[in-house]
Write an enzyme that holds these catalytic residues in place. Structure first.
Site, PDB file in Angstrom:
ATOM      1  N   ASP A  12      33.387  38.064  36.619  1.00  0.00           N
ATOM      2  CA  ASP A  12      33.330  37.992  38.080  1.00  0.00           C
ATOM      3  C   ASP A  12      34.732  37.978  38.671  1.00  0.00           C
ATOM      4  O   ASP A  12      35.007  38.624  39.676  1.00  0.00           O
ATOM      5  CB  ASP A  12      32.521  36.775  38.557  1.00  0.00           C
ATOM      6  CG  ASP A  12      33.029  35.470  37.963  1.00  0.00           C
ATOM      7  OD1 ASP A  12      33.637  35.505  36.862  1.00  0.00           O
ATOM      8  OD2 ASP A  12      32.834  34.409  38.572  1.00  0.00           O
ATOM      9  N   PHE A  52      40.198  30.061  47.658  1.00  0.00           N
ATOM     10  CA  PHE A  52      39.116  29.498  46.851  1.00  0.00           C
ATOM     11  C   PHE A  52      37.823  30.225  47.233  1.00  0.00           C
ATOM     12  O   PHE A  52      37.270  30.012  48.304  1.00  0.00           O
ATOM     13  CB  PHE A  52      38.979  27.996  47.091  1.00  0.00           C
ATOM     14  CG  PHE A  52      38.281  27.318  45.956  1.00  0.00           C
ATOM     15  CD1 PHE A  52      37.010  27.711  45.555  1.00  0.00           C
ATOM     16  CD2 PHE A  52      38.906  26.302  45.248  1.00  0.00           C
ATOM     17  CE1 PHE A  52      36.370  27.109  44.485  1.00  0.00           C
ATOM     18  CE2 PHE A  52      38.275  25.694  44.171  1.00  0.00           C
ATOM     19  CZ  PHE A  52      37.002  26.102  43.801  1.00  0.00           C
ATOM     20  N   ASP A 110      41.751  35.353  37.063  1.00  0.00           N
ATOM     21  CA  ASP A 110      42.683  34.501  37.789  1.00  0.00           C
ATOM     22  C   ASP A 110      43.977  34.432  36.960  1.00  0.00           C
ATOM     23  O   ASP A 110      44.800  35.337  37.018  1.00  0.00           O
ATOM     24  CB  ASP A 110      41.983  33.145  37.950  1.00  0.00           C
ATOM     25  CG  ASP A 110      42.675  32.193  38.886  1.00  0.00           C
ATOM     26  OD1 ASP A 110      43.813  32.459  39.263  1.00  0.00           O
ATOM     27  OD2 ASP A 110      42.088  31.168  39.249  1.00  0.00           O
ATOM     28  N   LYS A 131      42.440  38.450  41.052  1.00  0.00           N
ATOM     29  CA  LYS A 131      43.362  37.634  41.838  1.00  0.00           C
ATOM     30  C   LYS A 131      44.748  37.754  41.183  1.00  0.00           C
ATOM     31  O   LYS A 131      45.207  36.857  40.470  1.00  0.00           O
ATOM     32  CB  LYS A 131      42.870  36.185  41.833  1.00  0.00           C
ATOM     33  CG  LYS A 131      43.249  35.384  43.042  1.00  0.00           C
ATOM     34  CD  LYS A 131      42.809  33.948  42.901  1.00  0.00           C
ATOM     35  CE  LYS A 131      41.588  33.626  43.723  1.00  0.00           C
ATOM     36  NZ  LYS A 131      41.247  32.186  43.683  1.00  0.00           N
TER      37      LYS A 131
HETATM   38  C1  PRP Z   1      35.876  31.679  35.853  1.00  0.00           C
HETATM   39  C2  PRP Z   1      35.606  33.173  35.761  1.00  0.00           C
HETATM   40  C3  PRP Z   1      36.429  33.597  34.589  1.00  0.00           C
HETATM   41  C4  PRP Z   1      37.593  32.614  34.601  1.00  0.00           C
HETATM   42  C5  PRP Z   1      38.802  33.293  35.137  1.00  0.00           C
HETATM   43  O1  PRP Z   1      35.047  31.032  34.959  1.00  0.00           O
HETATM   44  O2  PRP Z   1      34.243  33.441  35.583  1.00  0.00           O
HETATM   45  O3  PRP Z   1      35.723  33.490  33.378  1.00  0.00           O
HETATM   46  O4  PRP Z   1      37.228  31.531  35.466  1.00  0.00           O
HETATM   47  O5  PRP Z   1      39.880  32.392  35.164  1.00  0.00           O
HETATM   48  P1  PRP Z   1      41.177  32.634  34.322  1.00  0.00           P
HETATM   49  O6  PRP Z   1      41.570  34.051  34.534  1.00  0.00           O
HETATM   50  O7  PRP Z   1      42.157  31.663  34.938  1.00  0.00           O
HETATM   51  O8  PRP Z   1      40.917  32.322  32.900  1.00  0.00           O
HETATM   52  P2  PRP Z   1      34.904  29.451  34.892  1.00  0.00           P
HETATM   53  O9  PRP Z   1      35.743  28.933  33.751  1.00  0.00           O
HETATM   54  O10 PRP Z   1      35.172  28.866  36.243  1.00  0.00           O
HETATM   55  O11 PRP Z   1      33.395  29.240  34.489  1.00  0.00           O
HETATM   56  P3  PRP Z   1      32.086  29.896  35.114  1.00  0.00           P
HETATM   57  O12 PRP Z   1      32.082  31.336  34.690  1.00  0.00           O
HETATM   58  O13 PRP Z   1      30.985  29.124  34.481  1.00  0.00           O
HETATM   59  O14 PRP Z   1      32.134  29.748  36.609  1.00  0.00           O
END
Ligand code: PRP
Length: 194
Positions: free
Chosen positions: A115, A167, A118, A146
Protein backbone atom coordinates in the site's frame (compact mmCIF):
# COMPACT_ATOMS: atom_id res chain seq x y z
CA UNK A 1 -12.43 17.63 -0.09
CA UNK A 2 -11.63 18.99 3.33
CA UNK A 3 -15.00 19.62 4.90
CA UNK A 4 -16.27 16.88 7.22
CA UNK A 5 -19.87 17.47 6.09
CA UNK A 6 -18.83 17.10 2.44
CA UNK A 7 -17.08 13.83 3.22
CA UNK A 8 -20.09 12.55 5.14
CA UNK A 9 -22.53 13.39 2.38
CA UNK A 10 -20.30 11.78 -0.28
CA UNK A 11 -19.39 8.58 1.55
CA UNK A 12 -21.53 6.29 3.71
CA UNK A 13 -18.79 5.62 6.25
CA UNK A 14 -18.05 5.64 9.96
CA UNK A 15 -18.79 9.13 11.26
CA UNK A 16 -16.29 8.82 14.08
CA UNK A 17 -13.49 8.16 11.60
CA UNK A 18 -14.55 10.94 9.23
CA UNK A 19 -14.44 13.46 12.11
CA UNK A 20 -10.72 12.74 12.38
CA UNK A 21 -9.94 13.36 8.71
CA UNK A 22 -8.35 16.71 7.94
CA UNK A 23 -8.58 16.35 4.15
CA UNK A 24 -9.35 13.75 1.48
CA UNK A 25 -6.17 13.41 -0.58
CA UNK A 26 -7.20 10.69 -3.05
CA UNK A 27 -10.90 10.08 -3.65
CA UNK A 28 -12.36 6.64 -4.39
CA UNK A 29 -12.78 7.73 -8.04
CA UNK A 30 -9.17 8.83 -8.37
CA UNK A 31 -7.95 5.60 -6.73
CA UNK A 32 -10.09 3.47 -9.06
CA UNK A 33 -8.65 5.19 -12.14
CA UNK A 34 -5.15 4.69 -10.82
CA UNK A 35 -5.70 1.00 -9.98
CA UNK A 36 -7.18 0.35 -13.45
CA UNK A 37 -4.23 1.97 -15.15
CA UNK A 38 -1.71 -0.02 -13.05
CA UNK A 39 -3.61 -3.27 -13.75
CA UNK A 40 -3.56 -2.56 -17.48
CA UNK A 41 0.20 -2.00 -17.47
CA UNK A 42 0.87 -5.09 -15.32
CA UNK A 43 -1.37 -7.25 -17.54
CA UNK A 44 0.65 -6.17 -20.58
CA UNK A 45 4.04 -6.66 -18.91
CA UNK A 46 3.27 -10.15 -17.55
CA UNK A 47 1.57 -11.61 -20.62
CA UNK A 48 2.66 -15.27 -21.04
CA UNK A 49 4.60 -15.26 -17.76
CA UNK A 50 3.93 -17.34 -14.64
CA UNK A 51 2.87 -14.48 -12.38
CA UNK A 52 2.58 -14.71 -8.60
CA UNK A 53 1.18 -11.63 -6.89
CA UNK A 54 2.17 -11.32 -3.24
CA UNK A 55 0.16 -8.98 -1.03
CA UNK A 56 1.82 -7.60 2.11
CA UNK A 57 -0.60 -7.84 5.01
CA UNK A 58 -2.36 -5.98 6.30
CA UNK A 59 -2.22 -2.58 4.64
CA UNK A 60 -2.18 -3.82 1.05
CA UNK A 61 -5.35 -5.93 1.23
CA UNK A 62 -7.78 -3.45 -0.29
CA UNK A 63 -5.43 -2.30 -3.04
CA UNK A 64 -4.48 -5.93 -3.72
CA UNK A 65 -8.06 -7.14 -3.99
CA UNK A 66 -9.09 -4.28 -6.29
CA UNK A 67 -5.97 -4.66 -8.45
CA UNK A 68 -6.26 -8.44 -8.87
CA UNK A 69 -9.83 -8.11 -10.09
CA UNK A 70 -8.69 -5.82 -12.89
CA UNK A 71 -5.87 -8.03 -14.16
CA UNK A 72 -6.67 -9.54 -17.53
CA UNK A 73 -4.05 -12.32 -17.41
CA UNK A 74 -3.83 -15.53 -15.33
CA UNK A 75 -1.91 -15.34 -12.03
CA UNK A 76 -1.50 -17.06 -8.68
CA UNK A 77 -2.07 -15.11 -5.48
CA UNK A 78 -0.53 -15.30 -2.03
CA UNK A 79 0.15 -13.15 1.03
CA UNK A 80 3.07 -12.46 3.31
CA UNK A 81 2.92 -10.78 6.70
CA UNK A 82 5.83 -9.04 8.40
CA UNK A 83 6.09 -6.52 11.21
CA UNK A 84 8.63 -3.72 11.26
CA UNK A 85 9.68 -2.35 14.58
CA UNK A 86 10.61 1.15 15.66
CA UNK A 87 8.57 4.05 16.98
CA UNK A 88 4.82 4.30 16.39
CA UNK A 89 5.43 6.14 13.10
CA UNK A 90 8.83 4.97 11.79
CA UNK A 91 10.29 1.51 11.24
CA UNK A 92 13.95 0.97 12.08
CA UNK A 93 14.76 -1.99 9.90
CA UNK A 94 14.09 -4.72 12.44
CA UNK A 95 11.62 -6.95 10.66
CA UNK A 96 9.89 -10.06 11.98
CA UNK A 97 7.95 -12.49 9.81
CA UNK A 98 4.43 -13.40 10.96
CA UNK A 99 3.37 -15.39 7.90
CA UNK A 100 5.46 -16.70 5.03
CA UNK A 101 4.25 -17.49 1.51
CA UNK A 102 2.16 -20.64 1.05
CA UNK A 103 3.22 -20.96 -2.59
CA UNK A 104 6.81 -21.78 -3.58
CA UNK A 105 7.81 -18.85 -5.85
CA UNK A 106 10.70 -20.77 -7.45
CA UNK A 107 10.87 -19.97 -11.19
CA UNK A 108 7.80 -17.73 -10.94
CA UNK A 109 7.62 -14.03 -11.76
CA UNK A 110 6.80 -12.42 -8.42
CA UNK A 111 5.11 -9.06 -8.07
CA UNK A 112 5.05 -7.74 -4.49
CA UNK A 113 2.04 -5.53 -3.75
CA UNK A 114 2.27 -2.84 -1.05
CA UNK A 115 0.00 0.00 0.00
CA UNK A 116 2.79 2.43 0.89
CA UNK A 117 6.58 2.62 0.91
CA UNK A 118 7.93 4.90 3.60
CA UNK A 119 11.48 4.24 4.91
CA UNK A 120 11.75 1.26 2.52
CA UNK A 121 12.84 -1.16 5.28
CA UNK A 122 9.83 -3.49 4.95
CA UNK A 123 9.93 -3.80 1.16
CA UNK A 124 13.69 -4.31 1.13
CA UNK A 125 13.37 -7.15 3.65
CA UNK A 126 10.44 -8.82 1.85
CA UNK A 127 12.21 -8.56 -1.50
CA UNK A 128 15.38 -10.18 -0.15
CA UNK A 129 13.36 -12.88 1.61
CA UNK A 130 11.61 -13.83 -1.64
CA UNK A 131 14.81 -13.47 -3.67
CA UNK A 132 16.31 -16.22 -1.49
CA UNK A 133 13.60 -18.58 -2.78
CA UNK A 134 14.88 -18.38 -6.41
CA UNK A 135 12.00 -16.76 -8.32
CA UNK A 136 12.41 -16.09 -12.06
CA UNK A 137 12.07 -12.35 -11.31
CA UNK A 138 10.84 -9.95 -8.59
CA UNK A 139 9.18 -6.62 -9.13
CA UNK A 140 7.32 -4.33 -6.77
CA UNK A 141 4.13 -2.33 -6.95
CA UNK A 142 2.99 0.21 -4.38
CA UNK A 143 -0.11 2.36 -4.47
CA UNK A 144 1.69 5.14 -2.61
CA UNK A 145 5.32 6.22 -2.49
CA UNK A 146 6.44 8.56 0.28
CA UNK A 147 9.84 9.31 -1.25
CA UNK A 148 10.72 12.07 1.25
CA UNK A 149 10.89 9.52 4.05
CA UNK A 150 13.12 6.98 2.32
CA UNK A 151 16.03 5.67 4.38
CA UNK A 152 17.06 2.59 2.41
CA UNK A 153 17.30 2.38 -1.34
CA UNK A 154 14.69 0.07 -2.84
CA UNK A 155 13.30 0.10 -6.35
CA UNK A 156 9.56 0.32 -6.99
CA UNK A 157 8.52 -0.76 -10.46
CA UNK A 158 4.88 0.35 -10.39
CA UNK A 159 3.80 3.40 -8.36
CA UNK A 160 0.23 4.69 -8.07
CA UNK A 161 0.80 8.08 -6.44
CA UNK A 162 3.83 10.00 -5.21
CA UNK A 163 2.40 11.18 -1.90
CA UNK A 164 3.34 13.96 0.52
CA UNK A 165 4.84 13.30 3.95
CA UNK A 166 1.52 13.36 5.82
CA UNK A 167 -0.11 10.80 8.12
CA UNK A 168 -2.37 9.00 5.63
CA UNK A 169 -5.25 6.64 6.45
CA UNK A 170 -7.95 4.78 4.54
CA UNK A 171 -8.03 2.29 1.65
CA UNK A 172 -6.00 -0.16 3.76
CA UNK A 173 -3.84 2.36 5.59
CA UNK A 174 -4.38 2.52 9.32
CA UNK A 175 -3.64 4.27 12.54
CA UNK A 176 -3.65 1.73 15.34
CA UNK A 177 -5.61 -0.62 13.02
CA UNK A 178 -8.48 1.86 12.58
CA UNK A 179 -9.50 3.65 9.35
CA UNK A 180 -8.49 0.84 6.93
CA UNK A 181 -12.05 0.58 5.57
CA UNK A 182 -12.41 4.19 4.44
CA UNK A 183 -12.93 4.15 0.64
CA UNK A 184 -10.64 7.17 0.15
CA UNK A 185 -7.16 8.08 1.38
CA UNK A 186 -7.15 11.03 3.71
CA UNK A 187 -4.84 12.99 5.99
CA UNK A 188 -5.39 12.21 9.66
CA UNK A 189 -5.77 15.22 11.97
CA UNK A 190 -2.57 15.82 13.92
CA UNK A 191 -4.26 15.75 17.32
CA UNK A 192 -5.27 12.10 16.72
CA UNK A 193 -1.70 10.86 16.93
CA UNK A 194 0.38 13.58 18.64
C1 PRP B 1 3.12 -0.29 6.44
C2 PRP B 1 2.99 -0.56 4.95
C3 PRP B 1 4.33 -1.12 4.59
C4 PRP B 1 5.27 -0.45 5.59
C5 PRP B 1 6.03 0.62 4.89
O1 PRP B 1 2.88 -1.46 7.12
O2 PRP B 1 1.95 -1.45 4.68
O3 PRP B 1 4.38 -2.52 4.75
O4 PRP B 1 4.46 0.12 6.62
O5 PRP B 1 6.89 1.26 5.80
P1 PRP B 1 8.45 1.23 5.61
O6 PRP B 1 8.72 1.57 4.19
O7 PRP B 1 8.91 2.31 6.56
O8 PRP B 1 8.98 -0.09 5.99
P2 PRP B 1 2.74 -1.54 8.70
O9 PRP B 1 4.04 -2.03 9.28
O10 PRP B 1 2.22 -0.24 9.22
O11 PRP B 1 1.67 -2.68 8.92
P3 PRP B 1 0.26 -2.88 8.22
O12 PRP B 1 0.53 -3.29 6.80
O13 PRP B 1 -0.36 -3.98 9.01
O14 PRP B 1 -0.51 -1.59 8.29
Amino acid sequence: MSNVQDIQSTYQVCEEWVQNIQQVLYSDVKIKECVSSLAKQISEDYKNKDLLIVGCLTGAVIFYSDLMRELSIPYKSDFISVSSYGSETTSNGNVKMNKDLNIDPKNMHVLIIEDIIDTGHTLKWVKQHIQNKSPASIKTCSLLNKQERRIVDVSIDYIGFECPDEFLVGYGLDFNDHYRGLPFIGILKTDCYM
